[in-house]
Write a protein that holds these residues in place. Sequence first.
Motif, PDB file in Angstrom:
ATOM      1  N   ALA A  63       0.821  -1.219   0.000  1.00 48.77           N
ATOM      2  CA  ALA A  63       0.000   0.000   0.000  1.00 48.77           C
ATOM      3  C   ALA A  63       0.851   1.265   0.000  1.00 48.77           C
ATOM      4  N   THR A  64       1.934   1.285   0.749  1.00 48.15           N
ATOM      5  CA  THR A  64       2.788   2.484   0.784  1.00 48.15           C
ATOM      6  C   THR A  64       3.408   2.737  -0.582  1.00 48.15           C
ATOM      7  N   ARG A  65       3.883   1.688  -1.236  1.00 54.39           N
ATOM      8  CA  ARG A  65       4.487   1.872  -2.554  1.00 54.39           C
ATOM      9  C   ARG A  65       3.454   2.321  -3.584  1.00 54.39           C
ATOM     10  N   LEU A  66       2.230   1.825  -3.473  1.00 54.81           N
ATOM     11  CA  LEU A  66       1.173   2.288  -4.378  1.00 54.81           C
ATOM     12  C   LEU A  66       0.879   3.768  -4.141  1.00 54.81           C
ATOM     13  N   ARG A  67       0.879   4.183  -2.890  1.00 53.41           N
ATOM     14  CA  ARG A  67       0.649   5.598  -2.582  1.00 53.41           C
ATOM     15  C   ARG A  67       1.772   6.459  -3.164  1.00 53.41           C
ATOM     16  N   LEU A  68       3.011   5.980  -3.079  1.00 57.29           N
ATOM     17  CA  LEU A  68       4.146   6.719  -3.638  1.00 57.29           C
ATOM     18  C   LEU A  68       3.993   6.847  -5.157  1.00 57.29           C
ATOM     19  N   LEU A  69       3.654   5.745  -5.816  1.00 55.32           N
ATOM     20  CA  LEU A  69       3.476   5.777  -7.265  1.00 55.32           C
ATOM     21  C   LEU A  69       2.348   6.726  -7.652  1.00 55.32           C
ATOM     22  N   ASN A  70       1.276   6.705  -6.906  1.00 56.23           N
ATOM     23  CA  ASN A  70       0.151   7.600  -7.157  1.00 56.23           C
ATOM     24  C   ASN A  70       0.609   9.059  -7.125  1.00 56.23           C
ATOM     25  N   LEU A  71       1.407   9.412  -6.145  1.00 58.60           N
ATOM     26  CA  LEU A  71       1.868  10.796  -6.024  1.00 58.60           C
ATOM     27  C   LEU A  71       2.841  11.183  -7.134  1.00 58.60           C
ATOM     28  N   MET A  72       3.585  10.217  -7.642  1.00 61.92           N
ATOM     29  CA  MET A  72       4.562  10.486  -8.708  1.00 61.92           C
ATOM     30  C   MET A  72       3.971  10.336 -10.104  1.00 61.92           C
ATOM     31  N   ALA A  73       2.709  10.002 -10.219  1.00 59.21           N
ATOM     32  CA  ALA A  73       2.130   9.658 -11.521  1.00 59.21           C
ATOM     33  C   ALA A  73       2.397  10.695 -12.594  1.00 59.21           C
ATOM     34  N   ASP A  74       2.317  11.975 -12.248  1.00 63.89           N
ATOM     35  CA  ASP A  74       2.460  13.023 -13.258  1.00 63.89           C
ATOM     36  C   ASP A  74       3.622  13.961 -13.009  1.00 63.89           C
ATOM     37  N   GLN A  75       4.411  13.691 -11.986  1.00 61.53           N
ATOM     38  CA  GLN A  75       5.477  14.637 -11.665  1.00 61.53           C
ATOM     39  C   GLN A  75       6.596  13.975 -10.878  1.00 61.53           C
ATOM     40  N   GLU A  76       7.690  14.661 -10.888  1.00 59.32           N
ATOM     41  CA  GLU A  76       8.848  14.268 -10.091  1.00 59.32           C
ATOM     42  C   GLU A  76       8.695  14.943  -8.732  1.00 59.32           C
ATOM     43  N   LEU A  77       8.988  14.192  -7.667  1.00 57.28           N
ATOM     44  CA  LEU A  77       8.830  14.731  -6.319  1.00 57.28           C
ATOM     45  C   LEU A  77      10.067  14.500  -5.473  1.00 57.28           C
ATOM     46  N   CYS A  78      10.280  15.432  -4.569  1.00 61.35           N
ATOM     47  CA  CYS A  78      11.330  15.312  -3.571  1.00 61.35           C
ATOM     48  C   CYS A  78      10.810  14.420  -2.440  1.00 61.35           C
ATOM     49  N   VAL A  79      11.695  13.682  -1.802  1.00 61.60           N
ATOM     50  CA  VAL A  79      11.328  12.792  -0.702  1.00 61.60           C
ATOM     51  C   VAL A  79      10.554  13.532   0.383  1.00 61.60           C
ATOM     52  N   CYS A  80      10.899  14.767   0.636  1.00 61.57           N
ATOM     53  CA  CYS A  80      10.249  15.510   1.721  1.00 61.57           C
ATOM     54  C   CYS A  80       8.745  15.628   1.513  1.00 61.57           C
ATOM     55  N   TYR A  81       8.278  15.668   0.264  1.00 63.69           N
ATOM     56  CA  TYR A  81       6.841  15.726   0.003  1.00 63.69           C
ATOM     57  C   TYR A  81       6.166  14.414   0.389  1.00 63.69           C
ATOM     58  N   PHE A  82       6.818  13.298   0.099  1.00 66.72           N
ATOM     59  CA  PHE A  82       6.262  12.002   0.490  1.00 66.72           C
ATOM     60  C   PHE A  82       6.127  11.907   2.003  1.00 66.72           C
ATOM     61  N   VAL A  83       7.167  12.354   2.694  1.00 65.71           N
ATOM     62  CA  VAL A  83       7.168  12.313   4.160  1.00 65.71           C
ATOM     63  C   VAL A  83       6.004  13.128   4.708  1.00 65.71           C
ATOM     64  N   GLU A  84       5.810  14.306   4.172  1.00 65.02           N
ATOM     65  CA  GLU A  84       4.742  15.196   4.648  1.00 65.02           C
ATOM     66  C   GLU A  84       3.363  14.623   4.341  1.00 65.02           C
ATOM     67  N   ILE A  85       3.133  14.187   3.135  1.00 66.31           N
ATOM     68  CA  ILE A  85       1.803  13.756   2.717  1.00 66.31           C
ATOM     69  C   ILE A  85       1.414  12.417   3.324  1.00 66.31           C
ATOM     70  N   LEU A  86       2.350  11.484   3.354  1.00 64.30           N
ATOM     71  CA  LEU A  86       2.038  10.156   3.878  1.00 64.30           C
ATOM     72  C   LEU A  86       2.186  10.070   5.394  1.00 64.30           C
ATOM     73  N   ALA A  87       2.760  11.111   6.002  1.00 67.20           N
ATOM     74  CA  ALA A  87       2.977  11.134   7.457  1.00 67.20           C
ATOM     75  C   ALA A  87       3.723   9.886   7.926  1.00 67.20           C
ATOM     76  N   GLN A  88       4.782   9.572   7.191  1.00 65.92           N
ATOM     77  CA  GLN A  88       5.632   8.421   7.499  1.00 65.92           C
ATOM     78  C   GLN A  88       7.058   8.912   7.696  1.00 65.92           C
ATOM     79  N   PRO A  89       7.868   8.209   8.481  1.00 66.44           N
ATOM     80  CA  PRO A  89       9.254   8.638   8.666  1.00 66.44           C
ATOM     81  C   PRO A  89      10.070   8.522   7.370  1.00 66.44           C
ATOM     82  N   GLN A  90      11.015   9.420   7.216  1.00 64.68           N
ATOM     83  CA  GLN A  90      11.837   9.457   6.009  1.00 64.68           C
ATOM     84  C   GLN A  90      12.541   8.134   5.716  1.00 64.68           C
ATOM     85  N   PRO A  91      13.107   7.424   6.713  1.00 68.41           N
ATOM     86  CA  PRO A  91      13.755   6.148   6.379  1.00 68.41           C
ATOM     87  C   PRO A  91      12.786   5.124   5.773  1.00 68.41           C
TER      88      PRO A  91
END
Length: 136
Positions: free
Chosen positions: A19-47
Motif C-alpha cells: 500500500a505504501t508503494r502504491l501511494r508513492l506511485l500515485n503521487l509520482m504519476a504526473d510529476q517528479e517529487l522530492c522525498v520531503c513531500y512524500f514524508v509530509e503527505i504520507l505522514a511516514q518517517p523518512q527512512p
Amino acid sequence: MPAKPHFKMELFFQALGDATRLRLLNLMADQELCVCYFVEILAQPQPKISRHLAYLRRAGIVASRREGKWMHYRITPPVDAGTAQLLRQTLAWLKRDRAMQTDRARLGKTCCTPAQFVTLKAAPAPTAVARTRKAR
C-alpha cells in the motif's frame, strides 16, 4: 559494453503489492517529487519512505536524481512493453481510488503553500515529468 539488467517480473509485482508503494506511485504519476513531500503527505518517517522508494527503484519502476541535498523521484516505464502497460493501467486505477485522490489533494495543498509545512521549508517544488520519452 555492460549487459542490460534482466527484468524480474516477480520483483515488479511485489513492488506493486504494498500500500505504501502504491501511494508513492500515485503521487509520482504526473510529476517528479522530492522525498520531503512524500514524508509530509504520507505522514511516514523518512527512512521508511526511502526504503520503499529503493524497492521501487530495484523493480525498475522509479528513477532518482540528486539536486544538492534533495533526492527527487519519478516513475520510469519498465523496459518490457507489457509490463509498462500494466503500470499505466495501475496508475489509472490509482487515480480513481478515493484514498489515493485524498493523497493527491494533500499534495496539491502542500505544493501551493510549502512554507506551512515544517518538513517542506526550502524544499524544491515538484516538477512535471516530460512524457516525450519513447516507451521501451
